[in-house]
Design a protein around this motif. Structure first.
Motif, PDB file in Angstrom:
ATOM      1  N   ARG B  42       0.842  -1.196   0.000  1.00 15.86           N
ATOM      2  CA  ARG B  42       0.000   0.000   0.000  1.00 15.86           C
ATOM      3  C   ARG B  42       0.880   1.249   0.000  1.00 15.86           C
ATOM      4  O   ARG B  42       1.881   1.315   0.722  1.00 15.86           O
ATOM      5  N   GLY B  43       0.505   2.224  -0.761  1.00 16.28           N
ATOM      6  CA  GLY B  43       1.268   3.462  -0.770  1.00 16.28           C
ATOM      7  C   GLY B  43       0.824   4.340  -1.928  1.00 16.28           C
ATOM      8  O   GLY B  43       0.061   3.911  -2.799  1.00 16.28           O
ATOM      9  N   ASN B  44       1.313   5.558  -1.917  1.00 16.86           N
ATOM     10  CA  ASN B  44       0.919   6.537  -2.920  1.00 16.86           C
ATOM     11  C   ASN B  44       1.981   6.605  -4.008  1.00 16.86           C
ATOM     12  O   ASN B  44       3.123   6.992  -3.752  1.00 16.86           O
ATOM     13  N   ASP B  83      -4.097   2.895  -4.686  1.00 19.66           N
ATOM     14  CA  ASP B  83      -2.983   2.880  -3.742  1.00 19.66           C
ATOM     15  C   ASP B  83      -2.733   1.487  -3.168  1.00 19.66           C
ATOM     16  O   ASP B  83      -2.222   1.336  -2.073  1.00 19.66           O
ATOM     17  N   GLU B  84      -3.125   0.484  -3.918  1.00 20.23           N
ATOM     18  CA  GLU B  84      -2.928  -0.889  -3.430  1.00 20.23           C
ATOM     19  C   GLU B  84      -2.432  -1.789  -4.560  1.00 20.23           C
ATOM     20  O   GLU B  84      -2.977  -1.783  -5.662  1.00 20.23           O
ATOM     21  N   PHE B 109       5.121   6.697   4.364  1.00 14.85           N
ATOM     22  CA  PHE B 109       3.783   6.219   4.700  1.00 14.85           C
ATOM     23  C   PHE B 109       3.378   5.142   3.694  1.00 14.85           C
ATOM     24  O   PHE B 109       3.180   5.409   2.503  1.00 14.85           O
ATOM     25  N   ALA B 111       2.307   0.512   3.594  1.00 17.40           N
ATOM     26  CA  ALA B 111       2.043  -0.713   4.358  1.00 17.40           C
ATOM     27  C   ALA B 111       2.485  -1.913   3.538  1.00 17.40           C
ATOM     28  O   ALA B 111       2.260  -1.954   2.321  1.00 17.40           O
ATOM     29  N   ILE B 112       3.104  -2.829   4.205  1.00 16.46           N
ATOM     30  CA  ILE B 112       3.487  -4.103   3.598  1.00 16.46           C
ATOM     31  C   ILE B 112       2.796  -5.177   4.422  1.00 16.46           C
ATOM     32  O   ILE B 112       3.027  -5.299   5.623  1.00 16.46           O
TER      33      ILE B 112
END
Lengths: 1002, 195
Positions: B42-44, B83-84, B109, B111-112
């Motif tokens: 997850r991230g931008n 974003d995924e 910012f 998520a893994i």
């Protein structure tokens, strides 16, 4: 049914026939054996065998025969086959004959009430429209009895009661252009689109493409005989890779954005014994098309005159169909009654087939070419003449003719004193043609009336949609083909055909009903529902003037044919009586389905075990091996209990509950929802969605949380573990997993986008094996040696990372039973391995697998709530006696907080969660039973939410919500069962067992 | 601490372990890709450090909307939402990837999330594989519409699934563990008429 004197005969040959003269087919109708030909419809085969009467009418029990040629048939309804193969109310005109077909007439006066219906003929004059509404209103209590009798008299097919022995499925179809209708216009449209490289789907309801080309085979396209053109077009289409053709497929509904549904009869035409069990009987196609061409054709309509329902009175197109498509001449002395040129075609067909033919035409003149054709065929022509009445007892024997005067303004009347009788056995009637506008109307368009062609026309108001052929009044094959080409260019150019300047190609003279003499009142408008001209007049007299009201008062257009032949007549008569133009009367609303669709097709493959997904945990196969009984919880199949030997639920649960409290139990908790929460604002996020504080929860620890909705009512609960300061894993209830995830995403994305948090559902990733009971520590120590499981090192509400039997695991010390418990979370693929080995290693501790029922008992003994059982959306944390979990001092509000201070939420006397003991200490209260203060009172205090027998306490326990219950500890109230039994109970704490929580450390 | 049972070797089981998934018919073939790891990223992507790090970690270009990319070693990066992403890689490489990614993205910012237990990957092929899928799939899966490199996050009948087009001859399905049996039965019922 009655086989009257057979005046029909099979023709020896026919260039247009679809029947195979060399292959006969045996079948039975009403138990009697007949023979037809391969390619016959049931209707054509029976008519060829001399069967004229197919059943009795719905209301009056009058004999009825075949009226039309296909899906519009109102009369010839059939119960096809029986038992698990029964198809009710199939139309004989649509049933393809197959070997050993078994058909019955459902309307043939079956049963006592069906048999007496024809005997009521003298009383029929007292049974006008609205008779049932007016007569059987009172007393209301007797309606069910009336209904039974009336239903028996109506005599439509019985409903299937056996399990359907065949299967169905759905198929999603995608195409550039969908063409609905495989007549000349549809074929040409499909060809044109295909040649432009479009991916084309062509659907047609009949088994053979060509539409009415078989009926009107003398027509031509591009100077070729129409059938020759049709066959070449089919060959051409079949050779193209970008064309899919679905025959026997009826597009029955048209939805927004060019989504259509069509049902394909895959095996209905095959003998029962030859049907392939590996494939489906019918398939529902869900079609998504970029563009749609409607080429649905037109349906011939009748003219109403006295006794126009007699067997032998048919639509002219039905007679042409019998002669040209099926090589059946239905009678020897044939009269054609027409107001348009299509009747001339039928007269010529019948004459060429060898019948003696008289053409009765209300119009004043024919063209020279028509006159010559009719003369050559030796057809006797009577112009400016109408059929006023038909005669016959069981079937047609003669008609009364009368001259008519047609004035220049289109009005007409009978000439007095010109009536004479004419003997005939078939009367073919053509009252004009009605375009099949149904599909175009399904998306909200209203058809408009064309005074040019005397028909309702499609509005074609939607984009990416066009039309061709008879649907837009292009009745000749030549013009239909041209319109097929134009339909594709209209789609390309986003234009529509000009429907306001059409020729009256068939030269239709608009007449709908023939004036009657005194006593001639059986002018049937809707044959299936026995709606007469008089019924419509009565409806309007009683001020039901709108066509929708006329429909509902008279039943015009109800039933399996939905008034395909009678609706326009009904509208025209409504217009005539009120002196309104047809455009003002309009039509009733066309709704899906165009023709009846079997429930099986609608359900498709989504039946039995595929009706709803069954979700399995990684340990499911082990549970089956261990003899688990399952219950469905939010699609998950969870072990309910694990019976040993002949144990029933209660015995097994008693054993399981005691074993857990005395040694160790094992439970599959994999179904709980799990949400991975990551980001620098994860704590803040938790603070906002849960009532309690998460600011200080340290990594390695867990906390129970309660989630509220906007009204402050409990919506979910669960334990969340802190992995690190930016990382948490939340568990939810099993049934609430998806809704909680959506709820959290909703708030995160719409209200708190400033929070840096990512949510990921990891429900399927983790399997959870819960070891529960005083010996659980000993067991887990045998499974994992890199974690210190002592109470000090691994306290309650902590989690540790370790290696369990070689598998990386997160072990949580949490408990839903009050006992010492460890939940082992591993990747789902190792879940069964962990479970099976825990079972093996746990043998020395007498490990007991237990299911959801024991879990419920154990948690109820401790007073732990189940959201959705002990709460119902109206229970706040204060109501649930859980004020301890509400942290009002958090800096940012939490969801539901404001509502907790609303006057209604804080008022005295709200229902509060308490415990109940039955005073006799033996009766188990039914869950849901109501609570009152004392016997004789009716004011409800609350209800029982959970109730069990507690093996450890040796008595029943219950949880309940009671008004003001937390202030009434020790008081006696009464529980009322549904059976009316009153059971004295005592209000007590909802924590029944181990109130000090001393057992959780083992 | 007590002695543990150290003699057992962990047994990895597919959710379809109880079924013979080896179906090989000209009309309908199924191949289950076993021992795969699935990691949610997850991230931008507009955040350049994140995009650079992911590109490097996953070994492939970042996928466009409804696309996936391949690394040279066969690993895949699948677009799931703006974003995924889902990184698909051999199971034995999964833990190292998570460790590397977590370290690399420590200050970003993101998520893994290890979701390796959540999916089973099935490749379906054969003459009628599109017909079988079209009985329960809502998208047009014909090769000219569902092109190589495309991904649909959708449903098969009533269960979620991610569909990937890796080559013209087959379609890969990522099916959630708990729905795998349902989807298997659904597809098997649909294939019955062709085999």
């Amino acid at each position: 049914m009655a086989t009257l004197k057979n005046t029909a005969r099979r023709l020896n040959s026919s260039s247009s026939a679809v029947v195979n003269f060399n292959t006969s087919v045996d079948f039975t109708f009403e138990g009697k054996r007949y023979q037809g030909l391969e390619g016959d419809s049931l209707a054509s085969a029976l008519i060829a065998n001399g069967v004229k009467v197919f059943g009795n009418s719905y209301k009056y029990g009058r004999p009825r025969g075949v009226t039309s040629s296909y899906a519009e048939e109102p009369n010839a309804l059939i119960s096809l086959e029986s038992g698990g193969h029964l198809t009710p109310n199939a139309k004989a005109t649509q049933i393809e004959l197959y070997d050993n077909l078994k058909a019955k007439s459902p309307t043939a006066g079956k049963g006592f009430f069906g048999r007496i219906k024809p005997l009521m003929k003298p009383f029929q004059r007292f049974l006008p429209a609205g008779f049932y509404y007016k007569t059987f209103m009172y007393p209301a209590s007797l309606w069910m009895t009336y209904e039974k009798i009336l239903r028996g008299m109506a005599g439509i097919s019985e409903s299937p009661t056996h399990k359907d022995l065949e299967s169905y499925d759905h198929m999603h179809q995608h195409c550039d252009i969908l063409v609905v209708g495989g007549g000349v216009a549809g074929l040409q449209a499909a060809l044109t689109a295909a040649e432009q490289g479009k991916e084309v789907l062509l659907v047609d309801e009949r088994p053979i493409l060509g539409g009415l080309a078989y009926e009107y085979h003398n027509d031509t396209v591009e100077t070729k005989p129409v059938l020759e053109w049709v066959k070449a077009a089919i060959r051409n289409l079949e050779a193209k890779d970008n064309v899919t053709i679905l025959k026997r497929t009826t597009a029955f509904s048209f939805h927004d954005n060019n989504n259509l549904q069509a049902v394909e009869l895959c095996q209905d035409h095959l003998p029962l014994k030859k049907r392939n069990q590996n494939t489906v009987r019918q398939r529902l196609h869900k079609i998504k098309a970029t563009d749609v061409v409607l080429a649905t054709g037109a349906i011939e309509r009748p003219i109403a005159f006295h006794n126009n329902d007699l067997p032998g009175v048919m639509l002219a197109s039905a007679v042409s169909s019998l002669i040209n498509r099926f090589a059946v001449l239905p009678g020897q002395k044939l009269t054609v009654f027409t107001n348009n040129d299509a009747g001339i075609c039928t007269a010529l067909d019948a004459a060429h087939a060898g019948a003696s033919v008289i053409l009765v035409d209300v119009r004043k003149q024919h063209t020279d070419e028509q006159r010559q054709q009719l003369a050559d065929a030796e057809v006797t022509v009577m112009l400016s003449t109408a059929v006023r009445t038909a005669h016959g007892k069981k079937s047609l024997t003669s008609v009364t003719l009368q001259n008519v005067n047609v004035l220049n303004d289109g009005s007409w009347k009978l000439k007095e004193g010109t009536d004479r009788d004419l003997s005939c056995d078939i009367l073919a009637v053509s009252g004009g043609w009605s375009p099949v506008v149904h599909l175009d109307c399904h998306t909200g368009s209203k058809p408009f009336w064309s005074d040019d062609i005397h028909a309702f026309m499609p509005a074609l108001q939607k984009s990416h949609r066009s039309a061709a052929g008879a649907l837009i009044g292009e009745y000749s094959a030549e013009r239909a083909a041209i319109s097929g080409v134009q339909a594709i260019s209209h789609l390309k150019n986003a234009t529509q055909p000009d429907l306001l300047s059409l020729d009256n190609m068939l030269n239709t003279q608009a007449i709908y009903r023939v004036p009657t003499e005194e006593g001639e009142n059986k002018l049937f408008i809707d044959l299936q529902n026995d709606v007469t001209n008089a019924d419509i007049e009565l409806a309007i007299r009683e001020n039901y003037r709108n066509i929708e009201h006329v429909k509902r008062y008279t039943a015009l257009g109800f039933g399996t044919d939905q008034g395909k032949t009678g609706n326009v007549l009904g509208a025209a008569i409504t217009a005539e009586i009120q002196g309104l133009p047809m455009s003002q009367v309009g039509t009733t609303t066309f709704r899906p389905a165009y023709t009846p669709v079997a429930f099986g097709a609608l359900a498709g493959q989504h039946v039995f075990s595929l009706f709803d997904p069954e979700r399995y945990t990684p340990m499911h196969q082990s549970h089956i091996k261990n003899g688990a009984k399952f219950e469905e919880v939010g699609q998950w199949m969870r072990p309910w209990y694990f019976p040993r030997g002949t144990e029933d639920l209660h015995t097994a649960v008693n054993r399981e509950s005691l074993d857990v409290r005395k040694t160790v139990g094992i439970m599959d908790a994999s179904t709980l929802g799990k949400i991975d929460i990551q980001g620098p604002d994860a704590r803040e996020f938790l603070n906002r969605v849960y009532t309690n504080s998460w600011t200080k929860l340290a990594p390695g620890n867990c906390r129970y949380g309660l989630m509220l909705d906007e009204n402050g009512m409990i919506s979910d609960d669960g334990v969340t573990a802190c992995i690190n300061d930016n990382h948490f894993v939340m568990t939810t209830t099993t049934g609430g997993a998806a809704s909680v995830y959506q709820w959290l995403e909703l708030w995160l994305q719409t209200e708190w986008p400033e929070l840096k948090v990512y949510l990921t559902s990891v429900t399927d990733h983790w399997s959870t094996t819960a070891l529960v009971g005083p010996d659980s520590r000993k067991l887990i120590e045998k499974m994992c040696d890199d974690v210190d499981f002592s109470a000090d090192a691994f306290p309650f509400m902590a989690w540790r990372e370790g290696t369990v039997l070689g598998v990386p695991a997160r072990i949580m010390r949490i408990s839903f039973s009050g006992e010492l418990a460890f939940e082992i979370n591993v990747q789902a693929n190792y879940g069964r391995y962990i479970w099976d080995n825990a079972m093996s290693l746990g043998k020395e501790f007498d490990i007991t697998p237990y299911g959801t029922e024991t879990m419920h008992v154990l948690r109820a003994e401790k007073g732990y709530i189940i959201v959705g059982q002990d709460t119902d959306g109206s229970v706040s944390p204060i109501d649930a006696n859980m004020s301890w979990i509400v942290a009002n001092k958090k800096p940012f509000s939490f969801l539901g907080k404001r509502s907790l201070s609303r006057s209604d939420t804080t008022k005295e006397g709200r229902k509060q969660l308490v415990g109940l003991f039955t005073q006799d200490a033996t009766t188990i209260l039914p869950e849901g039973c109501q609570l009152i203060n004392a016997e004789g009172e009716t004011a409800m205090l609350g209800h029982v939410t959970s109730s069990y027998y507690s093996p450890i306490m040796g008595r029943p326990i219950a949880m309940a919500v009671v008004k003001g219950g937390l202030n009434r500890m020790g008081e006696s109230i009464v529980a009322c069962t549904r059976e009316g039994k009153n059971i004295p109970v005592e209000i007590t704490s909802s924590v029944f067992y181990d109130p000090k929580g001393e057992r959780k450390d083992g | 601490m007590a002695n543990t049972n150290s003699n057992t070797t962990p047994v990895y089981e597919s959710p379809l372990a109880h079924i013979d998934t080896n179906v090989s018919h000209a009309a309908w073939k199924v191949h289950e890709a076993k021992d795969m790891g699935y990691v949610v990223v997850r991230g931008n992507l507009d955040n350049a450090p994140f995009a650079t790090a992911i590109h490097k970690l996953c070994g492939s270009g970042l996928p466009e909307r409804m696309q996936f990319t391949h690394a040279d070693d066969g690993r895949m990066l699948v677009w799931v939402s703006p974003d995924e992403f889902l990184h698909i890689l051999p199971l034995e490489k999964k833990d190292q990837f998570i460790k590397d990614a977590t370290e690399a993205l420590d200050d970003i910012f993101s998520a893994i999330v290890d979701n390796s237990g959540a999916y089973v990957k099935l490749a379906v092929s054969g003459k009628h594989h599109i017909d079988v899928l079209h009985k329960s799939a809502y998208y047009n899966l014909k090769a000219d519409k569902f092109k190589i490199g495309s991904v649909y996050s959708t449903h098969l009948a009533k269960a979620p699934a991610i569909l990937l087009r890796e080559d013209e001859q087959s379609i890969s399905l990522l099916v959630r563990f708990s729905f795998a049996d349902y989807i298997w039965r659904l597809l098997s019922a649909g294939a019955k008429e062709y085999i």
